[in-house]
Design an enzyme around this catalytic site. Structure first.
Site, PDB file in Angstrom:
ATOM      1  N   GLY A  28     -29.142  65.193 -13.878  1.00 24.88           N
ATOM      2  CA  GLY A  28     -27.719  64.890 -13.734  1.00 24.88           C
ATOM      3  C   GLY A  28     -27.446  63.454 -14.142  1.00 24.88           C
ATOM      4  O   GLY A  28     -28.287  62.816 -14.771  1.00 24.88           O
ATOM      5  N   ASN A  29     -26.282  62.958 -13.817  1.00 24.84           N
ATOM      6  CA  ASN A  29     -25.990  61.546 -14.063  1.00 24.84           C
ATOM      7  C   ASN A  29     -25.068  61.032 -12.977  1.00 24.84           C
ATOM      8  O   ASN A  29     -24.638  61.793 -12.107  1.00 24.84           O
ATOM      9  CB  ASN A  29     -25.399  61.346 -15.472  1.00 24.84           C
ATOM     10  N   ARG A  30     -24.762  59.722 -13.016  1.00 26.61           N
ATOM     11  CA  ARG A  30     -24.085  59.100 -11.882  1.00 26.61           C
ATOM     12  C   ARG A  30     -22.570  59.107 -11.982  1.00 26.61           C
ATOM     13  O   ARG A  30     -21.902  58.377 -11.261  1.00 26.61           O
ATOM     14  CB  ARG A  30     -24.610  57.678 -11.712  1.00 26.61           C
ATOM     15  N   SER A  31     -22.002  59.925 -12.857  1.00 28.08           N
ATOM     16  CA  SER A  31     -20.534  59.980 -12.946  1.00 28.08           C
ATOM     17  C   SER A  31     -19.936  60.438 -11.606  1.00 28.08           C
ATOM     18  O   SER A  31     -20.381  61.431 -11.029  1.00 28.08           O
ATOM     19  CB  SER A  31     -20.131  60.961 -14.056  1.00 28.08           C
ATOM     20  N   ALA A  57     -18.893  63.333 -18.032  1.00 29.68           N
ATOM     21  CA  ALA A  57     -20.151  62.846 -18.619  1.00 29.68           C
ATOM     22  C   ALA A  57     -21.040  64.072 -18.794  1.00 29.68           C
ATOM     23  O   ALA A  57     -21.825  64.429 -17.910  1.00 29.68           O
ATOM     24  CB  ALA A  57     -20.791  61.827 -17.695  1.00 29.68           C
TER      25      ALA A  57
END
Ligand code: C5P
Length: 432
Positions: free
Chosen positions: A222-225, A290
């Site tokens: 995942g990512n930190r959006s 994102a």
């Protein structure tokens, strides 16, 4: 240049009318405080029947102003408060409050303070749909608009009594966004963009948040959006009158009121949801999500066990924005051969989050994804927080903005979308 604004240091008077939505004023006071504002409260006597004045005394350390004749007030409290406030927001503004304001009455503490207010004044109406629909109410709203008062909501949705319709008060966070956007964009006066429903008749789609690409039943890439930028875009579009679809990856945010929110997990799910909504006709797409460029080549059905070293094989995800851009370009080429020209819709807006060379990469993306505008920002400015600093990159050049709240930036992006639409002389997708 726009000032960097949250509500830090701003002095806000929250006025509360006597409707059931008064209970939400408690949350509004909290929200404004969380955003750094100094808040004072004025209530109508009827409002005190819905929520106890002592609640605000507890929250703010001073009692709300209810009765102008209260001997404990030194001097003219309505004049002092009106002078003190950078902005006044009335939530809820009931049918009765609107009627008295339209007539220019000042027969209680709330109306007298509003009459003395020197900062911007924002009304968040809330009432039963049949009261909102009264010709008298609509006449009063029209009069107040003409007199320079500004509005946030009401929105369509469920009401306290179980009914549903237009009359529900905008959510406290949406009201706070509207206030913040107004202060940021216009340096103290609410501008036309917030006051008018200039996106009415448009169907818009916004994506938000990260995507999660599953490795096995418990792990994912995942990512930190945080999703805050996309949610701010959706809220502001709704407040400005658009029909809004929000396709969001996994985020810890509540659905914005009045917005159709579709929750997805992976890039492929987001791709499918966006494509199916775009096929129904939309005027503007803003891809604030994102989206993961890659996903694991395989997704294990059972939890992957530890065993020595491992390499992860990744495969490309569909690039949703690039695909929409390519399809639109194909349609434009086909339209060139038609006698009936087809519109090059939707307006396409992408985001570019970079760690270096922000503008250069953004220009590249504008071309490679064939979109109309790229909102470019550095990872350190945009992720997770409530503010953002962006460059709006289009074929016309680059507009570099100061740091501002995500709500204020959302308004600037919608302003740009409207400019792009009118430059291309686009009809609406729904024919409204
Ligand atoms: O990841 P990238 O920098 O290329 O993202 C730029 C824009 O493209 C963003 O608006 C993002 O939402 C969109 N995007 C997309 N599908 C992807 C990757 C990015 O629509 N697979």
């Amino acid at each position: 240049m726009l000032p960097a604004v949250m509500l830090s240091g701003k002095r806000i008077v929250v006025g509360i009318g006597g409707g059931i939505a008064a209970f939400k004023a408690v949350e509004l006071v909290r929200e404004l405080g969380r955003r750094g504002a100094e808040v004072r409260v004025v209530m109508t006597p009827a409002a005190t029947r819905f929520v106890g004045p002592v609640t605000f005394t507890g929250l703010l350390g001073r009692p709300p102003v209810v009765d102008l004749w209260d001997p404990s007030y030194a001097g003219e409290v309505h004049v002092e408060l009106g002078d003190w406030a950078d902005a006044m927001v009335v939530a809820p503004a009931t049918m009765n409050v609107l009627a008295r304001l339209a007539q220019g009455q000042a027969n209680d503490a709330l109306l007298a303070t509003l009459a003395c207010a020197r900062g911007l004044r924002l009304l968040a109406p809330a009432m039963h749909p049949s009261m909102w629909g009264q010709p008298a109410t609509q006449r009063n709203v029209e009069t107040l608009r003409t007199d320079g008062w500004h509005f946030c909501g009401p929105v369509d949705g469920p009401l306290a009594n179980g009914a549903s319709g237009v009359g529900r008060m905008a959510e406290p966070s949406v009201i706070a966004d509207a206030l913040e956007a107004a202060l940021a964009a216009h340096g103290g006066a609410i501008g036309a963009a917030q006051a008018t429903e200039d996106l009415r008749g448009l169907r818009v789609l916004v994506t938000a948040g990260p995507t999660y690409e599953d490795l096995d039943p418990v792990r994912f890439l995942g990512n930190r959006s945080s999703g805050k930028m996309g949610f701010a875009l959706a809220s502001r579009a709704r407040a400005r009158g658009a029909e809004v679809l929000l396709v969001s990856g996994p985020v810890a945010l509540t659905d914005p009121a009045g917005v159709t929110t579709l929750r997805v997990r992976s890039a492929r799910e987001m791709h499918a949801a966006v494509k199916s909504e775009v096929a129904k006709g939309v005027d503007v797409v803003i891809m604030a999500a994102a989206v993961a460029d890659y996903r694991p080549a395989e997704q294990a059905a059972e939890k992957i066990k530890k065993a020595g070293e491992r390499a992860l094989e990744l495969v490309r995800n569909p690039d949703i924005l690039a695909e929409l851009g390519a399809e639109r370009a194909e349609r434009a080429t086909a339209a060139a051969h038609d006698t009936e020209p087809r519109s090059p819709t939707p307006v396409l807006i992408g985001f570019a989050l970079e760690t270096t060379d922000v503008e250069r990469y953004a220009r590249g993306k504008l071309v490679s994804k064939r979109c109309d505008l790229i909102v470019a920002n550095e990872a350190r400015d945009g992720f997770a927080g409530d503010t953002n600093r962006a460059h709006l990159v289009s074929a016309d050049g680059v507009q570099s903005l100061d740091t501002m709240s995500k709500a204020a930036l959302a308004d600037r992006i919608w302003d740009a979308a409207l400019r792009l639409r009118s430059a291309a002389q686009l009809p609406t997708a729904t024919g409204n």
